[in-house]
Write a protein that holds these residues in place. Structure first.
Motif, PDB file in Angstrom:
ATOM      1  N   ASN A  76     106.350   7.821  97.212  1.00  0.00           N
ATOM      2  CA  ASN A  76     107.193   9.010  97.078  1.00  0.00           C
ATOM      3  C   ASN A  76     107.356   9.495  95.637  1.00  0.00           C
ATOM      4  OD1 ASN A  76     108.334  10.987  98.714  1.00  0.00           O
ATOM      5  ND2 ASN A  76     110.403  10.221  98.409  1.00  0.00           N
ATOM      6  N   GLU A  77     106.528   9.000  94.728  1.00  0.00           N
ATOM      7  CA  GLU A  77     106.517   9.454  93.335  1.00  0.00           C
ATOM      8  C   GLU A  77     105.295  10.344  93.124  1.00  0.00           C
ATOM      9  OE1 GLU A  77     108.857   8.873  91.008  1.00  0.00           O
ATOM     10  OE2 GLU A  77     110.005   7.744  92.498  1.00  0.00           O
ATOM     11  N   PRO A  78     105.486  11.533  92.534  1.00  0.00           N
ATOM     12  CA  PRO A  78     104.352  12.439  92.331  1.00  0.00           C
ATOM     13  C   PRO A  78     103.451  12.002  91.166  1.00  0.00           C
ATOM     14  CG  PRO A  78     106.361  13.428  91.482  1.00  0.00           C
ATOM     15  CD  PRO A  78     106.759  12.116  92.119  1.00  0.00           C
ATOM     16  N   TYR A  79     102.144  12.183  91.354  1.00  0.00           N
ATOM     17  CA  TYR A  79     101.150  11.895  90.321  1.00  0.00           C
ATOM     18  C   TYR A  79     100.201  13.082  90.232  1.00  0.00           C
ATOM     19  CZ  TYR A  79     102.769   7.115  90.334  1.00  0.00           C
ATOM     20  OH  TYR A  79     103.550   5.999  90.226  1.00  0.00           O
ATOM     21  N   TYR A  80      99.760  13.339  89.005  1.00  0.00           N
ATOM     22  CA  TYR A  80      98.774  14.375  88.766  1.00  0.00           C
ATOM     23  C   TYR A  80      97.744  13.793  87.814  1.00  0.00           C
ATOM     24  CZ  TYR A  80      96.463  18.576  87.148  1.00  0.00           C
ATOM     25  OH  TYR A  80      95.508  19.507  86.829  1.00  0.00           O
ATOM     26  N   ILE A  81      96.498  13.768  88.247  1.00  0.00           N
ATOM     27  CA  ILE A  81      95.445  13.231  87.379  1.00  0.00           C
ATOM     28  C   ILE A  81      94.326  14.245  87.242  1.00  0.00           C
ATOM     29  CG2 ILE A  81      95.967  10.813  87.882  1.00  0.00           C
ATOM     30  CD1 ILE A  81      93.500  10.773  89.723  1.00  0.00           C
ATOM     31  N   GLU A  82      93.704  14.208  86.074  1.00  0.00           N
ATOM     32  CA  GLU A  82      92.460  14.933  85.851  1.00  0.00           C
ATOM     33  C   GLU A  82      91.398  13.865  85.643  1.00  0.00           C
ATOM     34  OE1 GLU A  82      92.317  18.184  83.148  1.00  0.00           O
ATOM     35  OE2 GLU A  82      94.339  18.840  83.661  1.00  0.00           O
ATOM     36  N   MET A  83      90.359  13.949  86.446  1.00  0.00           N
ATOM     37  CA  MET A  83      89.301  12.951  86.398  1.00  0.00           C
ATOM     38  C   MET A  83      88.336  13.299  85.274  1.00  0.00           C
ATOM     39  SD  MET A  83      88.738  10.177  88.064  1.00  0.00           S
ATOM     40  CE  MET A  83      89.632  10.471  89.571  1.00  0.00           C
ATOM     41  N   ASP A  84      88.320  12.482  84.229  1.00  0.00           N
ATOM     42  CA  ASP A  84      87.417  12.709  83.108  1.00  0.00           C
ATOM     43  C   ASP A  84      85.997  12.310  83.497  1.00  0.00           C
ATOM     44  OD1 ASP A  84      86.886  13.166  80.162  1.00  0.00           O
ATOM     45  OD2 ASP A  84      86.239  11.080  80.380  1.00  0.00           O
ATOM     46  N   ASP A  85      85.854  11.075  83.982  1.00  0.00           N
ATOM     47  CA  ASP A  85      84.526  10.578  84.349  1.00  0.00           C
ATOM     48  C   ASP A  85      84.680   9.261  85.088  1.00  0.00           C
ATOM     49  OD1 ASP A  85      81.778  10.613  84.597  1.00  0.00           O
ATOM     50  OD2 ASP A  85      81.366  10.429  82.465  1.00  0.00           O
ATOM     51  N   VAL A  86      83.579   8.800  85.652  1.00  0.00           N
ATOM     52  CA  VAL A  86      83.527   7.524  86.361  1.00  0.00           C
ATOM     53  C   VAL A  86      82.289   6.775  85.906  1.00  0.00           C
ATOM     54  CG1 VAL A  86      83.261   6.409  88.617  1.00  0.00           C
ATOM     55  CG2 VAL A  86      84.713   8.426  88.406  1.00  0.00           C
ATOM     56  N   ALA A  87      82.465   5.505  85.598  1.00  0.00           N
ATOM     57  CA  ALA A  87      81.340   4.616  85.312  1.00  0.00           C
ATOM     58  C   ALA A  87      81.373   3.504  86.346  1.00  0.00           C
ATOM     59  CB  ALA A  87      81.452   4.043  83.900  1.00  0.00           C
ATOM     60  N   VAL A  88      80.213   3.141  86.861  1.00  0.00           N
ATOM     61  CA  VAL A  88      80.126   2.114  87.901  1.00  0.00           C
ATOM     62  C   VAL A  88      79.433   0.886  87.316  1.00  0.00           C
ATOM     63  CG1 VAL A  88      79.283   1.566  90.210  1.00  0.00           C
ATOM     64  CG2 VAL A  88      80.015   3.888  89.688  1.00  0.00           C
ATOM     65  N   PHE A  89      80.019  -0.269  87.605  1.00  0.00           N
ATOM     66  CA  PHE A  89      79.516  -1.555  87.124  1.00  0.00           C
ATOM     67  C   PHE A  89      79.459  -2.528  88.288  1.00  0.00           C
ATOM     68  CE2 PHE A  89      81.933   0.524  83.787  1.00  0.00           C
ATOM     69  CZ  PHE A  89      81.029   0.520  82.729  1.00  0.00           C
ATOM     70  N   PRO A  90      78.736  -3.623  88.141  1.00  0.00           N
ATOM     71  CA  PRO A  90      78.823  -4.671  89.160  1.00  0.00           C
ATOM     72  C   PRO A  90      80.260  -5.177  89.236  1.00  0.00           C
ATOM     73  CG  PRO A  90      76.959  -5.042  87.710  1.00  0.00           C
ATOM     74  CD  PRO A  90      77.763  -3.935  87.104  1.00  0.00           C
ATOM     75  N   GLN A  91      80.706  -5.567  90.425  1.00  0.00           N
ATOM     76  CA  GLN A  91      82.093  -6.007  90.603  1.00  0.00           C
ATOM     77  C   GLN A  91      82.487  -7.070  89.593  1.00  0.00           C
ATOM     78  OE1 GLN A  91      82.398  -7.067  94.739  1.00  0.00           O
ATOM     79  NE2 GLN A  91      83.243  -5.078  95.245  1.00  0.00           N
ATOM     80  N   CYS A  92      83.767  -7.147  89.347  1.00  0.00           N
ATOM     81  CA  CYS A  92      84.448  -8.026  88.398  1.00  0.00           C
ATOM     82  C   CYS A  92      84.522  -7.358  87.033  1.00  0.00           C
ATOM     83  CB  CYS A  92      83.834  -9.414  88.291  1.00  0.00           C
ATOM     84  SG  CYS A  92      84.756 -10.487  87.184  1.00  0.00           S
ATOM     85  N   TYR A  93      83.425  -6.843  86.519  1.00  0.00           N
ATOM     86  CA  TYR A  93      83.436  -6.197  85.211  1.00  0.00           C
ATOM     87  C   TYR A  93      84.447  -5.056  85.172  1.00  0.00           C
ATOM     88  CZ  TYR A  93      81.815  -3.786  81.050  1.00  0.00           C
ATOM     89  OH  TYR A  93      81.753  -3.187  79.826  1.00  0.00           O
TER      90      TYR A  93
END
Length: 169
Positions: free
Chosen positions: A124-141
């Motif tokens: 019930n708390e509002p959030y507003y995000i702007e997505m700059d970018d996404v980098a994908v790595f093998p899990q854990c990293y």
């Protein structure tokens, strides 16, 4: 809007979602009744979802429905709350299983960046995000990437949560 770029690492496991400070079951289910309590409830595009429910069934890919997108929003909200933020420019460092990493990396980036600007509520708390970018790595990293600057030159990281965190006590 916070002009500082917030790097958020999320390990998208089939059993558990993990960030630097949070571990929760990889489960999300739409709620069709009126909410009285908002613990672990995500509101997105006029719909309500309970997060951290019974874990998702393993699918062919993590992008075939909105489940992992919704779980990502919940993970981002949990991390922003911990940092005292409700608005942020976000850079996601995410993890995929090593066995699927090469085949799913590009589709997962497109999936997570499908909306440049996102408004939603978590608990019930509002959030507003702007997505700059996404980098994908093998899990854990991905779960530790935002802490790398504070680590020693040689650091051993072991991903044991998917096998231990969801075991009955």
């Amino acid at each position: 809007m916070n002009n500082k770029l917030e790097v958020i690492g999320i390990d998208h496991g089939w059993s558990m979602m993990k960030t630097i400070s949070q571990v929760f079951v990889t489960g999300v289910k739409e709620i069709t009744t009126t909410q009285a309590l908002f613990g672990d409830v995500l509101e997105y595009e006029g719909k309500f979802y309970k997060v951290g429910t019974v874990r998702q069934e393993v699918k062919d890919t993590k992008v075939e429905d909105d489940s992992f997108y919704l779980l990502t929003l919940a993970a981002v909200a949990k991390e922003l709350k911990r940092r005292g933020l409700a608005e942020a420019m976000v850079f996601l460092a995410v993890g995929l299983p090593l066995t699927r990493f090469g085949a799913e990396k590009n589709d997962f980036i497109k999936y997570l960046t499908k909306n440049k600007r996102v408004s939603f509520k978590y608990e019930n708390e509002p959030y507003y995000i702007e997505m700059d970018d996404v980098a994908v790595f093998p899990q854990c990293y991905a779960a530790v990437v935002d802490k790398i600057p504070t680590m020693a030159k040689k650091t051993l990281i072991v991903d044991i949560c998917d096998t231990l965190c969801h075991q009955p006590v």
